[in-house]
Enzyme design. Sequence first.
Site, mmCIF file in Angstrom:
data_model
loop_
_atom_site.group_PDB
_atom_site.id
_atom_site.type_symbol
_atom_site.label_atom_id
_atom_site.label_comp_id
_atom_site.label_asym_id
_atom_site.label_seq_id
_atom_site.Cartn_x
_atom_site.Cartn_y
_atom_site.Cartn_z
ATOM 1 N N SER A 72 36.941 -11.604 -20.929
ATOM 2 C CA SER A 72 37.143 -12.977 -20.526
ATOM 3 C C SER A 72 37.441 -13.419 -22.188
ATOM 4 O O SER A 72 36.914 -12.829 -23.139
ATOM 5 C CB SER A 72 36.022 -13.785 -19.882
ATOM 6 O OG SER A 72 36.546 -15.105 -19.950
ATOM 7 N N TYR B 36 27.566 -17.199 -18.474
ATOM 8 C CA TYR B 36 28.693 -16.389 -18.419
ATOM 9 C C TYR B 36 29.370 -15.999 -20.003
ATOM 10 O O TYR B 36 29.721 -14.799 -19.949
ATOM 11 C CB TYR B 36 29.815 -17.348 -17.800
ATOM 12 C CG TYR B 36 31.278 -16.700 -17.442
ATOM 13 C CD1 TYR B 36 31.291 -15.828 -16.087
ATOM 14 C CD2 TYR B 36 32.300 -16.812 -18.318
ATOM 15 C CE1 TYR B 36 32.604 -15.438 -15.753
ATOM 16 C CE2 TYR B 36 33.580 -16.275 -17.883
ATOM 17 C CZ TYR B 36 33.679 -15.570 -16.715
ATOM 18 O OH TYR B 36 34.961 -14.888 -16.384
HETATM 19 P P1 NAD Z 1 37.180 -13.296 -7.633
HETATM 20 O O1 NAD Z 1 35.892 -14.055 -7.124
HETATM 21 O O2 NAD Z 1 38.415 -13.155 -6.952
HETATM 22 O O3 NAD Z 1 36.675 -11.656 -7.718
HETATM 23 C C1 NAD Z 1 35.379 -11.145 -8.110
HETATM 24 C C2 NAD Z 1 35.206 -9.807 -7.241
HETATM 25 O O4 NAD Z 1 33.789 -9.522 -7.485
HETATM 26 C C3 NAD Z 1 35.022 -9.863 -5.757
HETATM 27 O O5 NAD Z 1 35.829 -8.755 -5.394
HETATM 28 C C4 NAD Z 1 33.699 -9.959 -5.452
HETATM 29 O O6 NAD Z 1 33.599 -9.586 -4.036
HETATM 30 C C5 NAD Z 1 33.068 -9.300 -6.682
HETATM 31 N N1 NAD Z 1 31.560 -9.330 -6.344
HETATM 32 C C6 NAD Z 1 31.210 -10.581 -6.823
HETATM 33 N N2 NAD Z 1 29.639 -10.158 -6.672
HETATM 34 C C7 NAD Z 1 29.369 -8.836 -6.668
HETATM 35 C C8 NAD Z 1 28.445 -8.003 -6.299
HETATM 36 N N3 NAD Z 1 27.234 -8.480 -6.466
HETATM 37 N N4 NAD Z 1 28.680 -6.880 -6.375
HETATM 38 C C9 NAD Z 1 29.840 -6.148 -6.112
HETATM 39 N N5 NAD Z 1 31.158 -6.971 -6.236
HETATM 40 C C10 NAD Z 1 30.789 -8.348 -6.354
HETATM 41 O O7 NAD Z 1 37.167 -13.492 -9.288
HETATM 42 P P2 NAD Z 1 38.111 -12.877 -10.336
HETATM 43 O O8 NAD Z 1 38.646 -14.062 -11.106
HETATM 44 O O9 NAD Z 1 39.173 -11.806 -9.678
HETATM 45 O O10 NAD Z 1 37.144 -12.242 -11.254
HETATM 46 C C11 NAD Z 1 37.118 -10.762 -11.628
HETATM 47 C C12 NAD Z 1 36.671 -10.535 -13.110
HETATM 48 O O11 NAD Z 1 37.461 -11.086 -13.830
HETATM 49 C C13 NAD Z 1 35.217 -11.144 -13.344
HETATM 50 O O12 NAD Z 1 34.619 -10.507 -14.174
HETATM 51 C C14 NAD Z 1 35.627 -12.429 -13.995
HETATM 52 O O13 NAD Z 1 34.670 -12.963 -14.838
HETATM 53 C C15 NAD Z 1 36.800 -11.896 -14.810
HETATM 54 N N6 NAD Z 1 37.723 -13.225 -15.278
HETATM 55 C C16 NAD Z 1 38.366 -13.793 -14.535
HETATM 56 C C17 NAD Z 1 39.225 -15.009 -14.935
HETATM 57 C C18 NAD Z 1 39.974 -16.059 -14.002
HETATM 58 O O14 NAD Z 1 40.320 -16.735 -14.631
HETATM 59 N N7 NAD Z 1 39.940 -15.604 -12.784
HETATM 60 C C19 NAD Z 1 39.199 -15.072 -16.325
HETATM 61 C C20 NAD Z 1 38.568 -14.227 -17.148
HETATM 62 C C21 NAD Z 1 37.780 -13.274 -16.670
#
Ligand code: NAD
Length: 257
Positions: free
Chosen positions: A139, A152
């Site tokens: 991130s 986080y």
């Molecule tokens: P999201 O909530 O859409 O997806 C998260 C995924 O992780 C989902 O498929 C969920 O089912 C899965 N998950 C959660 N807990 C779990 C567990 N215990 N075991 C297995 N799977 C689990 O969120 P996203 O935004 O797509 O996030 C995906 C990654 O990207 C994360 O690591 C997040 O920190 C990172 N990220 C997101 C953003 C953003 O702006 N959306 C920015 C930077 C980093």
Amino acid sequence: MSLQGKTAVVTGSNSGIGLGVARELARAGANLVLNSFTETDEDHALAKSLAAEFDVSAKYIKADMSIGQECRDLIKAAGACDILVNNAGIQHVAPIDEFPLEKWDAIIAINLNSVFHTTAAALPVMRAAGWGRVVNIASAHGLTASPFKSAYVAAKHGVVGMTKSVALETAQDPITCNAVCPGYVLTPLVEAQIPNTMAEYDMDRETVIREVMLARQPSKEFATVEQLGGTVAFLCSSAAAQITGTTLSVDGGWTAL
Ligand code: NAD
């Protein structure tokens, strides 16, 4: 960009960025192992529909990334693991002196410890296959910080550090390990933060998006899950064979400020 015949394990891939990554890897020809902690008919149907859309094989394996043994078992159950995308992640926002311990533990377990467990299990498989790519979805918060996101930020900085260490451990193998650092992407994880931020700052949704979220991104745009997927596919390609131990920011200029 062809990843024909490679098998990609993408953690947390029934939603958001993980699903976008899975789609782009399948578009490049990779077979998919999708994952989350749920196991519904929709989860299995998703694997089936991606297999049909991209003419690859795809299966869905339930594994809870907060549990070390389940992380390791996921790699075993996958049967092959040429590409490992550590994507599963959660978020909680609170001042550190009010941060619930169970939320701290869950964020560290899912966002950081799972990367340790899956990588430890996958590297021997990649070494045996003679090829491997590990891509960690970190991130902008792995490179910078925000208040109230201590767990986080700590976890994502940890992922960036672990990425570099693993890259050095695998430098003489045909394996690379890199981190992708997204800024804001409008996924369910970010959507879930919007109502709290609206209440906290007494702002409407559009103002929160403009004044709180996109204020950090010089591009003034969200990145898309397709762009994140394309970035991961590039890091898995032969063009990126000498790229290892890096962080690739997809943040509209956030970390350039
Ligand atoms: P999201 O909530 O859409 O997806 C998260 C995924 O992780 C989902 O498929 C969920 O089912 C899965 N998950 C959660 N807990 C779990 C567990 N215990 N075991 C297995 N799977 C689990 O969120 P996203 O935004 O797509 O996030 C995906 C990654 O990207 C994360 O690591 C997040 O920190 C990172 N990220 C997101 C953003 C953003 O702006 N959306 C920015 C930077 C980093």
